[in-house]
Scaffold this motif. Structure first.
Motif, PDB file in Angstrom:
ATOM      1  N   SER A 388       0.828  -1.197   0.000  1.00 30.03           N
ATOM      2  CA  SER A 388       0.000   0.000   0.000  1.00 30.03           C
ATOM      3  C   SER A 388       0.874   1.264   0.000  1.00 30.03           C
ATOM      4  O   SER A 388       0.553   2.255  -0.655  1.00 30.03           O
ATOM      5  CB  SER A 388      -0.923  -0.072   1.218  1.00 30.03           C
ATOM      6  N   MET A 440      -5.552  -4.518  -2.173  1.00 35.66           N
ATOM      7  CA  MET A 440      -4.670  -4.475  -1.002  1.00 35.66           C
ATOM      8  C   MET A 440      -4.571  -3.042  -0.493  1.00 35.66           C
ATOM      9  O   MET A 440      -4.474  -2.798   0.693  1.00 35.66           O
ATOM     10  CB  MET A 440      -3.274  -4.964  -1.384  1.00 35.66           C
ATOM     11  N   ALA A 441      -4.560  -2.071  -1.422  1.00 38.71           N
ATOM     12  CA  ALA A 441      -4.395  -0.670  -1.046  1.00 38.71           C
ATOM     13  C   ALA A 441      -5.730   0.069  -0.936  1.00 38.71           C
ATOM     14  O   ALA A 441      -5.763   1.215  -0.501  1.00 38.71           O
ATOM     15  CB  ALA A 441      -3.494   0.032  -2.063  1.00 38.71           C
ATOM     16  N   GLY A 442      -6.815  -0.584  -1.337  1.00 43.41           N
ATOM     17  CA  GLY A 442      -8.138   0.035  -1.227  1.00 43.41           C
ATOM     18  C   GLY A 442      -8.396   1.142  -2.238  1.00 43.41           C
ATOM     19  O   GLY A 442      -9.325   1.929  -2.084  1.00 43.41           O
TER      20      GLY A 442
ATOM     21  N   LEU B  95      -0.975  -3.689   8.474  1.00 45.22           N
ATOM     22  CA  LEU B  95      -2.074  -2.869   7.944  1.00 45.22           C
ATOM     23  C   LEU B  95      -3.358  -3.701   8.032  1.00 45.22           C
ATOM     24  O   LEU B  95      -3.580  -4.598   7.231  1.00 45.22           O
ATOM     25  CB  LEU B  95      -1.792  -2.472   6.489  1.00 45.22           C
ATOM     26  N   VAL B  98      -7.521  -0.442   5.316  1.00 43.41           N
ATOM     27  CA  VAL B  98      -7.062   0.710   4.528  1.00 43.41           C
ATOM     28  C   VAL B  98      -7.727   1.999   5.007  1.00 43.41           C
ATOM     29  O   VAL B  98      -7.349   3.082   4.580  1.00 43.41           O
ATOM     30  CB  VAL B  98      -7.330   0.512   3.019  1.00 43.41           C
TER      31      VAL B  98
END
Lengths: 492, 159
Positions: A388, A440-442, B95, B98
């Motif tokens: 991310s 994964m990073a949105g 994480l 997000v």
């Protein structure tokens, strides 16, 4: 109908206003089309009567010149993992074959409020676990671009939604996207597939796969229809605490949108092993087109190559946890055994889940064992941050870019026989390589069809942008769409 | 137009690299010419799960491994996941979501739904008046129990 099936929402509404077409007439044609093309297996449930009733209501609004709703008289398909009150919602699994929700997913309520005519529930891989729509208890969906006996897959897991749109039965369809499940079938079926920023569209009533990555997705033939649909379904929802609280400002596709100052990055890690030559050529083709208009640079997202393995760990862990709700007592399939509760649970789950679902539950529980938790699960979460952060850096750091351009899939639609000769995990490892990093990073991402391969099959590219960059992303996508002028599928 | 563009991009490249290698210029391309070298480790020893782990996973998952194929698929998944374990993540925070920097809203603790008993019971296969029906609890899984008993028997006969 062939001409109609290339119309955008705006064009259909114009036709309604000009009395050249009526909602009931159009919906009848869509139903007819859905029935004629039933061999592609797009729908699990066709809600013919519902669509007709809704088209009658829409027609009244057009006739009485009252306020027209944004999706009035527009045929819409819904992936069969969104809860629809009174309409069977199966997740293409034996587990939920008998399940009839008693409430509506937020996205479905919003579509109803917008006047959409619901054509039915579309096919998917069981519980959306797959990238081919080959693992459905209702059988695989077929790619409408190939009518050979040796047929090709539609992609997945929202394959039914993609087929419903590309074959002309629906103007818009809703999918879900956990690792590429909306963009992948859209790419293989030659339509546009959009995954919004995580938290922009409510997940309430979407039967969860991986809560931290699932987002509802939109499939349509044109970018402007994606924008119109997004504007109807986006926004905070008090029933989903993971929706972003700020009000959603509707995206606007501008015809005078200026590309000149847009910086587009080409991440070098997206050329991976096994990528087809034609895909690379298509990528270069669009770069060449864009280079005349905007600023293109090569960028690096160093952790891309490990993303798929990290994704597989997180996916299976969340699946193991999510699937524990299916025990046969309150809803869903119940095995015919009464010796003990545990035995009932185990038998129910054995009969209810296919082997893909079962093996993901095992793997997830293995990674979550006390002795493996830190080694696998926490490790994957830490790597998720690095993945991310790669995106954060290219979008915010020095030499930053506004958007990223990559392929969506590694090849055109594979032959069914070739595809099913591989195990589910290998299928996904190949198919999701370019798409899952956005989950994964949105961040938002969109797949746009570009041209046809030598096999006369669609080849598509993906644009990704930073969180909440929907408007920019869709405007640039629209420009690319206009440049390439991809053909609409004609089924006679 | 495209010709002019090609020239400018070549010139840009020359300026940047101070190289006059025409072979490179002819192959000038923004698409990387070679596939990326993966960071995944290729040197992963094959996983082989013992019977105890399998039994434990069956108990935790409440699903049975019906065939040897299931065990193999699981071992493959573990091998696939193990390719990333060598990457350094010192001082990297996990994480979890997000939306970690977003203020997410909690609902007020007030009742907003109710009177849905009929709805909730609607999808149960078996019910008794207003109740869900479950078989007797606290009995461990058949197969696992038998397997464990067999293990104990074996050990005892060895002693």
């Amino acid at each position: 109908m062939n001409k109609l099936s290339s119309y955008t929402i705006k064009e259909i509404h114009r036709a309604y206003n000009d009395k050249f077409l009526t909602p009931t007439n159009f919906i009848d044609q869509c139903i007819e089309r859905a029935k004629k093309t039933s061999g592609f297996n797009a729908f699990i449930t066709l809600t013919e009567d519902l669509a007709r009733q809704q088209s009658v209501v829409s027609e009244k609004r057009f006739k009485s010149n009252s306020k027209i709703h944004r999706l009035d008289g527009i045929s819409v398909g819904i992936k069969d993992n969104f809860c629809t009150k009174g309409i069977s919602t199966t997740c293409a699994s034996n587990m939920l074959k008998n399940f009839v929700p008693t409430y509506n997913a937020t996205i479905y309520s919003k579509l109803l409020d917008a006047g959409a005519c619901v054509m039915g529930k579309t096919n998917l891989d069981e519980f959306a676990m797959g990238s081919g729509t080959v693992d459905s208890m209702y059988g695989p969906s077929k790619n409408p671009w190939c009518l050979d006996k040796n047929w090709r897959i539609a992609g997945g897991s929202s394959g039914g939604s993609a087929v419903a749109v590309s074959s002309g039965a629906c103007v818009v369809a809703i999918g879900s996207d956990t690792g590429g499940s909306t963009r992948n079938p859209a790419a293989l079926c030659g339509i546009v597939g959009f995954k919004p920023t995580y938290g922009v569209v409510s997940r309430y009533g979407l039967i969860p796969l991986v809560n931290s990555m699932d987002v509802p997705g939109i499939l349509a033939r044109k970018v402007e229809d994606i924008a119109a649909t997004l504007n109807c379904i986006a926004g905070p929802d008090h029933l989903d605490s993971t929706t972003i609280q700020q009000t959603f400002s509707p995206v606007c596709i501008r015809s005078d949108f200026d590309l000149a100052k847009i910086r587009i990055g080409i991440p070098k890690e997206y050329h991976c092993k096994g990528m087809n030559e034609e895909v690379l050529e298509t990528w270069q083709f669009v770069i060449d087109l864009l280079e005349r208009e905007c600023i293109i640079s090569t960028v690096s997202l160093p952790h891309t190559s490990v993303s798929i393995a990290v994704y597989s760990i997180l996916n299976q862990c969340e699946v193991a946890s999510n699937m524990s709700r299916y025990d046969g007592l309150e809803y869903g399939h119940r095995a015919d055994t009464d010796y003990s509760t545990e035995e009932l649970y185990a038998s129910t789950r054995c009969e209810g889940f296919n082997n893909v679902v079962r093996s993901r539950i095992f793997a997830g529980n293995y990674f979550l064992l006390r002795q493996n938790y830190e080694k696998f699960f926490l490790k994957a979460l830490k790597l998720r941050r690095l993945i991310s952060d790669d995106f954060r850096y290219v979008f915010n750091g020095v030499n930053r870019v506004d958007l990223l351009l990559t392929p969506t899939t590694l090849s055109d639609a594979p032959l069914y026989n070739d595809f099913v000769s591989k195990a589910n995990r290998d299928q996904c490892a190949l198919q999701d390589y370019c798409t899952q990093p956005a989950n994964m990073a949105g961040i938002p991402a969109i797949s746009i069809p570009i041209k046809l391969s030598k096999n006369k099959l669609p080849l598509s590219l993906q644009l990704m942008g930073p969180a909440l960059s929907e408007e920019l992303l869709l405007n640039v996508a629209k420009k690319i769409e206009d440049f390439v002028n991809f053909p609409t599928l004609n089924i006679s | 137009m495209s010709y002019r563009f090609a020239v400018t991009s070549i010139l840009r490249d020359i300026n940047r690299s101070h190289l006059y290698n025409y072979q490179i210029l002819r192959n000038y391309s923004k698409v990387p010419t070679k596939p990326v070298e993966t960071l995944e480790s290729t040197n992963i020893p094959k996983t082989n799960l013992d019977q105890n782990t399998i039994a434990l996973l069956e108990r935790l998952s409440l699903v049975k491994f019906d065939t040897n194929q299931g065990k193999k698929v699981l071992e493959d998944s573990i091998d696939f996941a193990s390719k990333i374990l060598h990457i350094d993540t010192t001082e990297v925070e996990p994480l979890y979501t997000v939306l970690e920097n977003e203020n997410l809203k909690l609902r007020n603790d007030v009742i907003t739904q109710g009177n849905c008993q009929v709805d909730i019971l609607k999808n149960a296969v078996l019910k008794d008046d207003d109740y869900f029906v479950a078989p007797p609890g606290n009995i461990p899984l058949h197969e696992v129990e038998e397997k464990e008993n067999a293990e104990i028997d074996k050990n005892e006969s060895r002693n």
